[in-house]
Design a protein around this motif. Sequence first.
Motif, short mmCIF file in Angstrom:
data_model
loop_
_atom_site.label_atom_id
_atom_site.label_comp_id
_atom_site.label_asym_id
_atom_site.label_seq_id
_atom_site.Cartn_x
_atom_site.Cartn_y
_atom_site.Cartn_z
N UNK A 284 0.81 -1.23 0.00
CA UNK A 284 0.00 0.00 0.00
C UNK A 284 0.83 1.27 0.00
N UNK A 285 2.17 1.13 0.09
CA UNK A 285 3.02 2.31 0.22
C UNK A 285 3.92 2.44 -1.00
N UNK A 286 4.27 3.67 -1.36
CA UNK A 286 5.15 3.91 -2.49
C UNK A 286 6.54 3.37 -2.21
N UNK A 287 7.35 3.27 -3.25
CA UNK A 287 8.69 2.70 -3.09
C UNK A 287 9.55 3.55 -2.16
N UNK A 288 9.26 4.84 -2.06
CA UNK A 288 10.02 5.72 -1.18
C UNK A 288 9.22 6.08 0.07
N UNK A 289 8.12 5.37 0.29
CA UNK A 289 7.23 5.72 1.38
C UNK A 289 7.67 5.20 2.73
N UNK A 290 6.86 5.52 3.74
CA UNK A 290 7.16 5.17 5.13
C UNK A 290 5.97 4.41 5.70
N UNK A 291 6.26 3.36 6.45
CA UNK A 291 5.25 2.62 7.21
C UNK A 291 5.53 2.84 8.69
N UNK A 292 4.50 3.26 9.42
CA UNK A 292 4.60 3.49 10.86
C UNK A 292 3.66 2.52 11.55
N UNK A 293 4.16 1.75 12.51
CA UNK A 293 3.33 0.78 13.21
C UNK A 293 3.42 1.00 14.72
N UNK A 294 2.27 1.01 15.36
CA UNK A 294 2.20 1.18 16.81
C UNK A 294 2.14 -0.20 17.46
N UNK A 295 3.11 -0.50 18.31
CA UNK A 295 3.18 -1.79 19.00
C UNK A 295 2.91 -1.60 20.49
N UNK A 296 2.37 -2.64 21.11
CA UNK A 296 2.04 -2.58 22.53
C UNK A 296 3.29 -2.31 23.36
N UNK A 297 4.41 -2.94 22.98
CA UNK A 297 5.65 -2.73 23.73
C UNK A 297 6.84 -3.05 22.83
N UNK A 298 8.04 -2.88 23.38
CA UNK A 298 9.25 -3.09 22.60
C UNK A 298 9.45 -4.51 22.15
N UNK A 299 8.99 -5.47 22.94
CA UNK A 299 9.16 -6.87 22.55
C UNK A 299 8.39 -7.19 21.28
N UNK A 300 7.18 -6.66 21.18
CA UNK A 300 6.39 -6.91 19.98
C UNK A 300 7.08 -6.33 18.75
N UNK A 301 7.61 -5.13 18.89
CA UNK A 301 8.29 -4.51 17.76
C UNK A 301 9.57 -5.27 17.39
N UNK A 302 10.34 -5.67 18.38
CA UNK A 302 11.58 -6.39 18.12
C UNK A 302 11.31 -7.71 17.41
N UNK A 303 10.22 -8.39 17.78
CA UNK A 303 9.86 -9.65 17.14
C UNK A 303 9.49 -9.44 15.69
N UNK A 304 8.82 -8.32 15.39
CA UNK A 304 8.33 -8.07 14.03
C UNK A 304 9.41 -7.51 13.12
N UNK A 305 10.42 -6.86 13.66
CA UNK A 305 11.39 -6.14 12.84
C UNK A 305 12.05 -7.01 11.76
#
Length: 246
Positions: A162-183
């Motif tokens: 859904x994002x352009x080749x130069x675009x940005x995706x911002x995701x809100x995670x419950x905590x740092x562990x969730x983000x680290x797992x998804x990265x």
Amino acid sequence: MTVRWETERDGTHYSVRSHGASLRLYSNGVFHSQWNPDRPFAGGVWDCLGLPVLYRAPDRVRRVLLLGVGGGAVIRQLERLAPDARVTGVEIDPVHLDVARRWFGVAEPAATLIEADAIGWLRGYAGEPFDVVIDDLFGHDDGEPLRAHALTPDWIATLRGAVTSDGIVVVNCVDGRELKTAAPAFVDDGFEHGRRWSQPGYENAIGVFARGSLVPREWSRRLEALGLDASAQRRARAIVRRPLRT
């Protein structure tokens, strides 16, 4: 804090409360949104969702997709950050959309609000890609916020589509562990650049991902160019912005 409005729909209690010039939206006791037109950047987690658009020049932020509108605080911030951008907000809860319009002042032409299941809507989307996609899809369980869709490789691929080749995706995670797992899944999908944003006092960890570079110096320069007052700039700079290591 003063209750300005409240209602109950299908077992969910909604309320809009005010404290001074600030308005807050609550659903079953979960704090969803806050907006103060005199303090557009007040140190809330919502600042971490809107301010990443400054990684790109204003003329490269024309179309923004917000998945999960809440009360619309992020949309109101984007009016200051990218005044020429058109925001599409997709929200499953019609009460939240009503609050965004009636209480938080979200209106055309700044934003187009769509009542739909954002997950299904995005999976079926076949239109022009967006310059920024913000995933703020949260529900709640026993008063605790929960992501509405896990950051699985399949969902990350949907966001990327859904994002352009130069675009940005911002995701809100419950905590740092969730983000680290998804990265790692973001990296596998071609997002070579990632940063973790966090706000002191909040557990949320916000991931900012792009296939193109995310240059802190350029972000800082564009923040200065906004003409915000000194206190708003200090609050924006107080956000913890670190490289995201996988």
